[in-house]
Design an enzyme around this catalytic site. Structure first.
Site, short mmCIF file in Angstrom:
data_model
loop_
_atom_site.label_atom_id
_atom_site.label_comp_id
_atom_site.label_asym_id
_atom_site.label_seq_id
_atom_site.Cartn_x
_atom_site.Cartn_y
_atom_site.Cartn_z
NE ARG A 142 52.23 44.40 54.92
CZ ARG A 142 52.80 45.55 54.56
NH1 ARG A 142 54.12 45.61 54.40
NH2 ARG A 142 52.08 46.63 54.34
CE LYS A 166 50.25 43.99 51.81
NZ LYS A 166 48.84 44.41 52.02
CG HIS A 238 48.69 41.64 60.01
ND1 HIS A 238 49.75 41.54 59.14
CD2 HIS A 238 48.02 42.77 59.66
CE1 HIS A 238 49.71 42.54 58.27
NE2 HIS A 238 48.68 43.31 58.57
NE ARG A 241 51.82 45.59 59.06
CZ ARG A 241 52.72 46.35 58.42
NH1 ARG A 241 53.99 46.27 58.74
NH2 ARG A 241 52.33 47.19 57.47
CG HIS A 264 50.48 51.49 56.43
ND1 HIS A 264 49.95 51.78 57.67
CD2 HIS A 264 50.45 50.13 56.31
CE1 HIS A 264 49.62 50.66 58.27
NE2 HIS A 264 49.91 49.65 57.48
CE1 TYR A 273 47.24 49.34 64.13
CE2 TYR A 273 48.06 50.56 62.24
CZ TYR A 273 47.78 49.36 62.86
OH TYR A 273 48.04 48.19 62.21
#
Length: 294
Positions: A142, A166, A238, A241, A264, A273
């Protein structure tokens, strides 16, 4: 509400930006309840929450934004019950709104190669921009993770970078090939030229012209400018990414590996994806099968 925001920040490890977003969302929710005459936590009914959700839709909020706000409200009411501020949770039986599944934008491999080749100078800023683009795509980072990298996080001899994602969760992302080469060249010949007037430097990998840490806004501008150079408008970090994950999957990488590299928490986030990959398989099939077309 202040206690809940503190709980998010201290106990859940939420980032300042996440806490600010929750504060805005819950403040708007509280204002809506006040207009309906709701004066206490126990005074909130399921109909109030449903009415707020409907009001958000009428105000033109995107489905993803409505879902995020309803999720914040559900978490807030769970906290109120757990801490004894309310007897019941009016959102217990309230499902999160469904949002249409949108496939992420991705670049083709040819576009990625053209993007990297578009930054061809040898000035410190050129070396930085090329390394930044290579790392965003090569490691699937990110924008905030790229600007958060410190020099001590880059271990090129071992082939990885240490990333803080995150919720301040740390993970390891492999770095090799073009990304490692561009990063090594920038660190050796570009970064040292970007010093403040007093000769000092920030600890960050990616520096601005004044020797400070590059901002997220600058990353967006660098990526957008490179996109325009290859004819792609409004290119977003993004997208690089997303392209990383899609190309990894198309190349045969395991979904769990991609999940770990991207950071994730839930595999369902990575599974989007697989839909991109399926569309790629269909295109290959239509192009190659002798009886696929009339």
């Amino acid at each position: 509400m202040a206690e809940y925001l503190s709980h998010l920040r201290v106990e859940r490890g939420s980032s300042p930006r996440t806490v600010e977003a929750y504060a805005r969302d819950l403040g708007d929710y509280a204002a809506f309840l006040a207009k309906r005459g709701v004066e206490s936590a126990d005074g909130v009914r399921r109909d109030d929450v449903v009415a707020y959700e409907s009001a958000l839709i009428e105000r033109g909020f995107a489905p993803a934004s409505v879902k995020r706000r309803v999720s914040a409200i559900k978490g807030f009411h769970r906290f109120l019950v757990r801490e004894g501020y309310a007897q019941a949770n009016p959102t217990d039986a309230l499902a999160l709104p469904k949002i249409p599944e949108a496939l992420p934008d991705v670049l083709s491999i040819g576009q990625v190669n053209a993007l990297m080749a578009s930054v061809c100078g040898n000035a410190p800023a050129d070396l930085r921009d090329r390394a930044l683009l290579e790392v965003l795509y090569g490691c699937g980072l990110r924008a905030s993770e790229a600007v958060g990298l410190d020099v001590g996080d880059v271990l090129l001899d071992e082939g990885y970078v240490r990333v803080t994602g995150k919720g301040n969760k740390e993970r390891i992302s492999p770095v090799s090939g073009a990304a490692a080469a561009a990063l090594a060249e920038y660190l050796a010949h570009g970064r040292g030229e970007m010093r403040r007037a007093d000769g000092a430097q920030a600890s960050a990998v990616f520096l601005n012209a004044r020797g400070g840490r590059l901002s997220r806004q600058s990353v967006h501008a660098i990526v957008a400018r490179a996109g325009l150079a290859i004819g792609v408008g409004n290119l977003h970090p993004h997208t690089l990414r997303h392209s990383f994950a899609t190309h990894m999957l198309e190349g045969g990488a395991d979904l769990r590996v991609i999940q770990e590299i991207l950071g994730h928490a839930d595999i369902s986030t990575t599974q989007v994806y697989t839909h991109v990959n399926r569309s790629h398989i269909r295109e290959e099939y239509l192009a190659a099968h002798p009886r696929a077309k009339l």
